[in-house]
Design a protein around this motif. Structure first.
Motif, short mmCIF file in Angstrom:
data_model
loop_
_atom_site.label_atom_id
_atom_site.label_comp_id
_atom_site.label_asym_id
_atom_site.label_seq_id
_atom_site.Cartn_x
_atom_site.Cartn_y
_atom_site.Cartn_z
N LEU A 171 0.84 -1.18 0.00
CA LEU A 171 0.00 0.00 0.00
C LEU A 171 0.89 1.25 0.00
O LEU A 171 1.86 1.30 0.76
CB LEU A 171 -0.85 -0.03 1.28
N LEU A 172 0.56 2.20 -0.85
CA LEU A 172 1.29 3.47 -0.86
C LEU A 172 0.36 4.57 -0.40
O LEU A 172 -0.74 4.73 -0.95
CB LEU A 172 1.81 3.78 -2.27
N ILE B 240 5.39 5.35 1.95
CA ILE B 240 4.93 6.73 2.15
C ILE B 240 5.56 7.63 1.09
O ILE B 240 6.75 7.54 0.82
CB ILE B 240 5.38 7.27 3.53
N ALA B 241 4.73 8.53 0.52
CA ALA B 241 5.24 9.59 -0.35
C ALA B 241 4.58 10.89 0.07
O ALA B 241 3.42 10.91 0.47
CB ALA B 241 4.93 9.27 -1.81
N ARG B 242 5.34 11.99 -0.01
CA ARG B 242 4.82 13.30 0.42
C ARG B 242 4.27 14.13 -0.74
O ARG B 242 3.67 15.17 -0.53
CB ARG B 242 5.91 14.08 1.13
N ASP B 243 4.55 13.69 -1.96
CA ASP B 243 4.00 14.39 -3.13
C ASP B 243 3.96 13.43 -4.31
O ASP B 243 4.46 12.30 -4.23
CB ASP B 243 4.82 15.65 -3.47
N GLY B 244 3.40 13.88 -5.42
CA GLY B 244 3.20 13.03 -6.57
C GLY B 244 4.47 12.54 -7.24
O GLY B 244 4.53 11.41 -7.71
N SER B 245 5.51 13.38 -7.25
CA SER B 245 6.75 12.94 -7.92
C SER B 245 7.41 11.81 -7.13
O SER B 245 7.90 10.84 -7.70
CB SER B 245 7.71 14.11 -8.13
N GLU B 246 7.38 11.93 -5.80
CA GLU B 246 7.88 10.86 -4.93
C GLU B 246 7.04 9.59 -5.13
O GLU B 246 7.57 8.49 -5.19
CB GLU B 246 7.75 11.31 -3.47
N ALA B 247 5.74 9.79 -5.25
CA ALA B 247 4.81 8.67 -5.41
C ALA B 247 5.11 7.87 -6.67
O ALA B 247 5.18 6.64 -6.63
CB ALA B 247 3.37 9.17 -5.44
N ILE C 34 6.02 4.00 -6.86
CA ILE C 34 5.14 3.10 -7.63
C ILE C 34 5.97 2.32 -8.64
O ILE C 34 5.81 1.11 -8.78
CB ILE C 34 4.01 3.90 -8.32
N ASP C 35 6.87 2.99 -9.30
CA ASP C 35 7.73 2.35 -10.29
C ASP C 35 8.63 1.29 -9.64
O ASP C 35 8.82 0.21 -10.18
CB ASP C 35 8.57 3.41 -11.01
N LYS D 17 4.54 20.36 -5.44
CA LYS D 17 5.16 19.83 -6.67
C LYS D 17 4.15 19.22 -7.62
O LYS D 17 3.71 19.87 -8.54
CB LYS D 17 6.28 18.83 -6.35
N VAL D 18 3.80 17.95 -7.42
CA VAL D 18 2.89 17.25 -8.33
C VAL D 18 1.63 16.87 -7.55
O VAL D 18 1.71 16.14 -6.56
CB VAL D 18 3.57 15.98 -8.90
N ASP D 19 0.46 17.36 -8.00
CA ASP D 19 -0.77 17.07 -7.25
C ASP D 19 -1.32 15.68 -7.60
O ASP D 19 -0.80 14.96 -8.46
CB ASP D 19 -1.82 18.16 -7.46
#
Length: 121
Positions: A4-5, A30-37, A41-42, A57-59
């Motif tokens: 789970l992310l 855990i990710a704090r924004d979309g770019s980290e996510a 995920i990758d 950054k990335v919504d």
């Protein structure tokens, strides 16, 4: 073990969800924004992403759009978890490919039930 992310820039939400889902037996990232996510995920290919919309950054909208463009991520479920509670926001989230949309404030118990249900199918 299901992965789970949690993607949110609000530390209290991240900590409470991380704790709750680890107790349920999930491997939690855990990710704090979309770019980290997208990077996580990758690297980790989670089974499900709990995704906030308003982040630096990335919504969340941009994140799910990137996610849905890549066939490698087709099986990943997405639940939006956002303070954006207007019908147009919810409709946009679902149109972009989210499986469910929860508005803040939310019930952790109901979110856990929803995640468990989505990952059973």
């Amino acid at each position: 073990m299901k992965k789970l992310l949690i993607v949110d820039d609000e530390p209290n939400i991240v900590m409470s969800l991380e704790y709750a889902f680890k107790k349920q037996g999930y491997l939690v990232f855990i990710a704090r924004d979309g770019s980290e996510a997208i990077k996580i995920i990758d690297d980790e290919l989670p089974d499900l992403v709990v995704l906030d919309i308003m982040m630096p950054k990335v919504d969340g909208y941009e994140t799910i759009t990137t996610l849905k463009k890549n066939p490698k991520f087709n099986d990943i479920k997405v639940i939006f978890l956002s303070a954006k509670s207007k019908t147009k926001n919810i409709e946009k989230g679902l149109r972009l490919g989210a499986d469910l949309y929860f508005t803040k404030p939310f019930s952790v118990k109901k979110l856990i039930i929803a995640v468990n249900d989505l990952l059973k199918n």
